[in-house]
Design a protein around this motif. Structure first.
Motif, PDB file in Angstrom:
ATOM      1  N   SER A  36      22.854  27.755 -72.072  1.00 30.18           N
ATOM      2  CA  SER A  36      24.150  27.357 -71.544  1.00 30.18           C
ATOM      3  C   SER A  36      24.023  26.750 -70.156  1.00 30.18           C
ATOM      4  O   SER A  36      24.639  25.725 -69.848  1.00 30.18           O
ATOM      5  CB  SER A  36      25.103  28.554 -71.523  1.00 30.18           C
ATOM      6  N   TYR A  56      24.709  22.892 -69.152  1.00 27.71           N
ATOM      7  CA  TYR A  56      25.692  22.577 -68.103  1.00 27.71           C
ATOM      8  C   TYR A  56      25.082  21.701 -67.011  1.00 27.71           C
ATOM      9  O   TYR A  56      25.711  20.752 -66.531  1.00 27.71           O
ATOM     10  CB  TYR A  56      26.230  23.862 -67.493  1.00 27.71           C
ATOM     11  N   ARG A  68      30.000  23.226 -70.310  1.00 29.67           N
ATOM     12  CA  ARG A  68      29.354  24.244 -71.125  1.00 29.67           C
ATOM     13  C   ARG A  68      29.341  23.798 -72.602  1.00 29.67           C
ATOM     14  O   ARG A  68      30.194  23.001 -73.017  1.00 29.67           O
ATOM     15  CB  ARG A  68      30.098  25.575 -70.996  1.00 29.67           C
TER      16      ARG A  68
END
Length: 270
Positions: free
Chosen positions: A247, A251, A257
């Motif tokens: 994640s 990002y 996300r």
């Protein structure tokens, strides 16, 4: 008198340098690497699509469009069946001289841009200046795009025709879910770690680690948009042992996300 040979698709696009040209199709044109004398605005409905240039490969997600400057060699590669490809070819002379137009980029499609593209769905072929309303419409579309799209997607995967490196890149893509350590990959292909690292730097201008990272994230983007796999499942399928690491890496590269990327970019099935 012998019949005239029908014009190819590219010949039709280039035939009249001052016309705009519109082509909506459900069928992929079987084109090799090519260029044309007009800027190209392409929006793809459904499916996984890549835009390949001589140097880079770009993933085109749903609800994004690609801007291809006139003269740039490229080819669009469909990874899955698509609903529709919408192409608008715009002569450079009718637009201003903003730097935006000379750079290839993939951008989110704001509602206004998307609606303007879809408005042309019943138009086809050349549009000349004498068709004032249509011609001005395309000109307006071309001129507002730079005002609404400042930042292209940052995820770009470099490519190469190097006979030494191409098999290694293919190996990475085929084993993306596995640990891909420089030492192990180098040994598998008969390199030292140092020599393989140098080959990546000199050929692609990025490190082995960065290439693997970009490949994993692009793979995950495809899965987020094309499957019902959970974020956790996609994380592991992309080669990450930690959902948090996946994640955070996603990002850092994509600026949203994974769950937000899926929510904002997936098209609702019609």
């Amino acid at each position: 008198m012998p019949a005239l040979k029908p014009l190819s698709f590219l010949e039709k696009v280039n035939q009249y340098p001052n016309s705009t040209y519109i082509y909506h199709t459900k069928i992929e044109e079987n084109l090799l690497m090519h260029n044309h004398n007009k800027h190209q605005l392409t929006y793809v409905e459904g499916g996984a699509v890549y835009l390949n240039t001589k140097d880079n490969s770009y993933f085109l997600p749903a609800r994004h469009f690609v801007w291809i400057p006139a003269g740039m060699e490229h080819v669009i590669e469909l990874k899955t069946p698509i609903s529709m490809i919408r192409n608008i070819y715009i002569p450079p002379r009718i637009l201003n001289n903003k730097p935006f137009y000379g750079q290839m980029g993939i951008y989110p499609a704001p509602n206004l841009i998307l609606e303007m593209i879809l408005f042309t769905e019943n138009w086809t072929g050349n549009i000349f200046g004498k068709e004032k309303d249509k011609y001005q419409y395309i000109k307006t579309l071309g001129n507002i795009i730079p005002e609404m799209n400042k930042n292209p997607m940052p995820v770009v995967l470099p490519t190469t025709s190097s006979k030494r490196l191409s098999p290694i890149l293919n190996h990475i893509h085929l084993h993306i879910e596995q640990p891909l350590l420089l030492k192990n990959v180098a040994t598998h292909f008969g390199f030292s770690s140092r020599s393989l690292s140098r080959l990546f730097r000199t050929t692609l201008d990025i490190s082995f680690l960065q290439y693997v990272k970009l490949s994993r994230i692009i793979f995950s983007m495809e899965k987020l948009l094309q499957t019902e796999m959970s974020i956790s499942e996609i994380s592991y399928a992309s080669g990450y042992n930690s959902l948090a690491t996946f994640s955070n890496t996603f990002y850092n590269l994509v600026k949203v996300r994974p769950v937000e990327f899926r929510k904002s970019n997936r098209e609702i099935s019609k």
